[in-house]
Design a protein around this motif. Structure first.
Motif, PDB file in Angstrom:
ATOM      1  N   VAL A   1      39.504  27.822  42.160  1.00  0.00           N
ATOM      2  CA  VAL A   1      39.145  29.142  41.639  1.00  0.00           C
ATOM      3  C   VAL A   1      37.969  29.679  42.449  1.00  0.00           C
ATOM      4  CG1 VAL A   1      38.210  30.375  39.651  1.00  0.00           C
ATOM      5  CG2 VAL A   1      39.964  28.623  39.306  1.00  0.00           C
ATOM      6  N   GLU A   2      38.208  30.807  43.098  1.00  0.00           N
ATOM      7  CA  GLU A   2      37.166  31.474  43.878  1.00  0.00           C
ATOM      8  C   GLU A   2      37.169  32.952  43.507  1.00  0.00           C
ATOM      9  OE1 GLU A   2      36.686  29.524  48.005  1.00  0.00           O
ATOM     10  OE2 GLU A   2      38.852  29.649  47.639  1.00  0.00           O
ATOM     11  N   PRO A   3      36.003  33.605  43.544  1.00  0.00           N
ATOM     12  CA  PRO A   3      35.913  35.004  43.116  1.00  0.00           C
ATOM     13  C   PRO A   3      36.923  35.929  43.776  1.00  0.00           C
ATOM     14  CG  PRO A   3      33.720  34.109  43.407  1.00  0.00           C
ATOM     15  CD  PRO A   3      34.681  33.066  43.913  1.00  0.00           C
ATOM     16  N   HIS A   4      37.113  35.843  45.092  1.00  0.00           N
ATOM     17  CA  HIS A   4      38.046  36.757  45.759  1.00  0.00           C
ATOM     18  C   HIS A   4      39.496  36.499  45.318  1.00  0.00           C
ATOM     19  CE1 HIS A   4      38.462  33.301  48.497  1.00  0.00           C
ATOM     20  NE2 HIS A   4      39.610  33.848  48.869  1.00  0.00           N
ATOM     21  N   VAL A   5      39.827  35.255  45.011  1.00  0.00           N
ATOM     22  CA  VAL A   5      41.178  34.925  44.533  1.00  0.00           C
ATOM     23  C   VAL A   5      41.396  35.499  43.138  1.00  0.00           C
ATOM     24  CG1 VAL A   5      42.695  33.011  43.872  1.00  0.00           C
ATOM     25  CG2 VAL A   5      41.326  32.853  45.953  1.00  0.00           C
ATOM     26  N   VAL A   6      40.374  35.392  42.298  1.00  0.00           N
ATOM     27  CA  VAL A   6      40.462  35.939  40.936  1.00  0.00           C
ATOM     28  C   VAL A   6      40.610  37.453  40.997  1.00  0.00           C
ATOM     29  CG1 VAL A   6      39.202  36.256  38.764  1.00  0.00           C
ATOM     30  CG2 VAL A   6      39.211  34.008  39.899  1.00  0.00           C
ATOM     31  N   ALA A   7      39.820  38.105  41.827  1.00  0.00           N
ATOM     32  CA  ALA A   7      39.895  39.568  41.963  1.00  0.00           C
ATOM     33  C   ALA A   7      41.292  40.000  42.404  1.00  0.00           C
ATOM     34  CB  ALA A   7      38.840  40.061  42.947  1.00  0.00           C
ATOM     35  N   GLN A   8      41.862  39.275  43.343  1.00  0.00           N
ATOM     36  CA  GLN A   8      43.211  39.586  43.826  1.00  0.00           C
ATOM     37  C   GLN A   8      44.261  39.335  42.746  1.00  0.00           C
ATOM     38  OE1 GLN A   8      44.217  41.095  46.662  1.00  0.00           O
ATOM     39  NE2 GLN A   8      46.250  41.062  45.766  1.00  0.00           N
ATOM     40  N   ALA A   9      44.046  38.338  41.898  1.00  0.00           N
ATOM     41  CA  ALA A   9      45.026  37.998  40.859  1.00  0.00           C
ATOM     42  C   ALA A   9      45.246  39.160  39.893  1.00  0.00           C
ATOM     43  CB  ALA A   9      44.588  36.750  40.101  1.00  0.00           C
ATOM     44  N   PHE A  10      44.204  39.919  39.592  1.00  0.00           N
ATOM     45  CA  PHE A  10      44.376  41.081  38.715  1.00  0.00           C
ATOM     46  C   PHE A  10      45.426  42.022  39.293  1.00  0.00           C
ATOM     47  CE2 PHE A  10      40.181  39.862  37.053  1.00  0.00           C
ATOM     48  CZ  PHE A  10      40.373  40.057  35.685  1.00  0.00           C
ATOM     49  N   ASP A  11      45.357  42.263  40.610  1.00  0.00           N
ATOM     50  CA  ASP A  11      46.322  43.159  41.259  1.00  0.00           C
ATOM     51  C   ASP A  11      47.695  42.522  41.355  1.00  0.00           C
ATOM     52  OD1 ASP A  11      44.391  45.130  41.586  1.00  0.00           O
ATOM     53  OD2 ASP A  11      43.779  44.356  43.549  1.00  0.00           O
ATOM     54  N   THR A  12      47.742  41.261  41.768  1.00  0.00           N
ATOM     55  CA  THR A  12      49.020  40.557  41.911  1.00  0.00           C
ATOM     56  C   THR A  12      49.795  40.559  40.604  1.00  0.00           C
ATOM     57  OG1 THR A  12      48.110  39.138  43.636  1.00  0.00           O
ATOM     58  CG2 THR A  12      50.093  38.345  42.509  1.00  0.00           C
ATOM     59  N   LEU A  13      49.078  40.335  39.497  1.00  0.00           N
ATOM     60  CA  LEU A  13      49.718  40.260  38.183  1.00  0.00           C
ATOM     61  C   LEU A  13      49.784  41.616  37.483  1.00  0.00           C
ATOM     62  CD1 LEU A  13      47.932  36.991  37.023  1.00  0.00           C
ATOM     63  CD2 LEU A  13      50.310  37.211  37.808  1.00  0.00           C
ATOM     64  N   ASP A  14      49.203  42.648  38.100  1.00  0.00           N
ATOM     65  CA  ASP A  14      49.125  43.981  37.502  1.00  0.00           C
ATOM     66  C   ASP A  14      48.614  43.872  36.065  1.00  0.00           C
ATOM     67  OD1 ASP A  14      49.305  46.741  37.355  1.00  0.00           O
ATOM     68  OD2 ASP A  14      51.401  46.700  36.672  1.00  0.00           O
ATOM     69  N   ALA A  15      47.464  43.170  35.921  1.00  0.00           N
ATOM     70  CA  ALA A  15      46.924  42.868  34.601  1.00  0.00           C
ATOM     71  C   ALA A  15      45.527  43.441  34.421  1.00  0.00           C
ATOM     72  CB  ALA A  15      46.874  41.355  34.407  1.00  0.00           C
ATOM     73  N   THR A  16      45.225  43.823  33.196  1.00  0.00           N
ATOM     74  CA  THR A  16      43.874  44.264  32.862  1.00  0.00           C
ATOM     75  C   THR A  16      43.043  43.097  32.339  1.00  0.00           C
ATOM     76  OG1 THR A  16      44.590  44.927  30.661  1.00  0.00           O
ATOM     77  CG2 THR A  16      44.546  46.633  32.348  1.00  0.00           C
ATOM     78  N   GLU A  17      43.742  42.052  31.920  1.00  0.00           N
ATOM     79  CA  GLU A  17      43.090  40.831  31.456  1.00  0.00           C
ATOM     80  C   GLU A  17      43.876  39.642  31.969  1.00  0.00           C
ATOM     81  OE1 GLU A  17      41.025  39.906  27.293  1.00  0.00           O
ATOM     82  OE2 GLU A  17      42.351  41.650  27.198  1.00  0.00           O
ATOM     83  N   ILE A  18      43.160  38.601  32.375  1.00  0.00           N
ATOM     84  CA  ILE A  18      43.823  37.389  32.864  1.00  0.00           C
ATOM     85  C   ILE A  18      43.200  36.167  32.207  1.00  0.00           C
ATOM     86  CG2 ILE A  18      44.537  38.363  35.087  1.00  0.00           C
ATOM     87  CD1 ILE A  18      42.119  36.921  36.365  1.00  0.00           C
ATOM     88  N   VAL A  19      43.913  35.067  32.318  1.00  0.00           N
ATOM     89  CA  VAL A  19      43.400  33.786  31.845  1.00  0.00           C
ATOM     90  C   VAL A  19      43.558  32.774  32.970  1.00  0.00           C
ATOM     91  CG1 VAL A  19      45.581  33.139  30.750  1.00  0.00           C
ATOM     92  CG2 VAL A  19      43.463  32.112  29.957  1.00  0.00           C
ATOM     93  N   LEU A  20      42.506  31.987  33.193  1.00  0.00           N
ATOM     94  CA  LEU A  20      42.500  30.935  34.201  1.00  0.00           C
ATOM     95  C   LEU A  20      42.552  29.608  33.464  1.00  0.00           C
ATOM     96  CD1 LEU A  20      40.818  33.449  35.281  1.00  0.00           C
ATOM     97  CD2 LEU A  20      39.869  31.859  36.906  1.00  0.00           C
ATOM     98  N   LYS A  21      43.484  28.735  33.871  1.00  0.00           N
ATOM     99  CA  LYS A  21      43.659  27.445  33.209  1.00  0.00           C
ATOM    100  C   LYS A  21      43.826  26.350  34.256  1.00  0.00           C
ATOM    101  CE  LYS A  21      47.080  29.677  30.493  1.00  0.00           C
ATOM    102  NZ  LYS A  21      48.335  29.565  29.767  1.00  0.00           N
ATOM    103  N   PRO A  22      43.396  25.135  33.931  1.00  0.00           N
ATOM    104  CA  PRO A  22      43.656  24.026  34.850  1.00  0.00           C
ATOM    105  C   PRO A  22      45.151  23.721  34.908  1.00  0.00           C
ATOM    106  CG  PRO A  22      42.225  23.341  33.026  1.00  0.00           C
ATOM    107  CD  PRO A  22      42.665  24.737  32.752  1.00  0.00           C
ATOM    108  N   GLN A  23      45.625  23.273  36.069  1.00  0.00           N
ATOM    109  CA  GLN A  23      47.033  22.886  36.173  1.00  0.00           C
ATOM    110  C   GLN A  23      47.303  21.594  35.404  1.00  0.00           C
ATOM    111  OE1 GLN A  23      48.503  22.873  40.213  1.00  0.00           O
ATOM    112  NE2 GLN A  23      47.722  24.919  40.589  1.00  0.00           N
TER     113      GLN A  23
END
Length: 183
Positions: free
Chosen positions: A64-86
């Protein structure tokens, strides 16, 4: 005579030890229930990649890195996301973020290793999370885990209401589709 996996809620703290013990049981010829291949398949949440249209859209990351998280919002077209361990349990190291309302500090509680990022589903707060159970390839029962006080974690000990109920037809159909892919 056999190993019965029951309450393995700390497996995520020592994942390799857990897998090594499972292999040791097998090597010793000790019957293990559930089947070790099923346990290994389900151990890491990457099994979701195999579920096709039954799976929620997910961004898979090694770290988990800040730039990856920021991109995930766009990739998922989400206003809210959840990060979980695999590899995780009990919502430990799970972080919920809102677009444009988070900072690097919010990632301090995020997974430290391989993670998955998904759109946050607000229905989890009111409807909860459903689990369906099969034994010997026969459907047994379903429970719904409903978090207390609108919390988005439906597995927190002492903070979850458990409801036994028949699953909706759509949930049963999705589960059967998943089972067909995993058997």
């Amino acid at each position: 005579d056999l190993a019965l996996l029951r309450t393995t809620w700390d497996y995520h703290e020592r994942p390799q030890q857990f897998l090594d013990q499972l292999s040791a049981f097998e090597a010793a010829g000790l019957p293990v229930f559930n089947a070790p291949e099923v346990v290994r398949w389900h151990f890491r949440k990457t099994y979701l990649k195999e579920l096709g249209p039954s799976a929620i859209e997910t961004v898979w990351v090694d770290k988990v890195e800040p730039h990856v998280v920021a991109q995930a919002f766009d990739t998922l077209d989400a206003t809210e996301i959840v990060l979980k361990p695999q590899v995780g349990a009990g919502s430990i190291d799970t972080v919920r973020l809102k677009r444009n309302a988070w900072s690097d500090v919010d990632l301090l509680g995020a997974p430290r290793g391989a993670a998955m990022i998904q759109p946050y589903l607000s229905a989890i707060e009111t409807e909860g999370e459903r689990s369906l159970f099969w034994f010997g390839d026969v459907y047994s029962h379903s429970i719904r885990k409903v978090p207390a006080n609108g919390d988005g974690r439906a597995k927190s000990p002492g903070q979850t209401r458990w409801v036994a109920e028949a699953p909706p037809a759509a949930a049963m159909a999705a589960a059967e589709s998943v089972r067909a892919r995993s058997l």
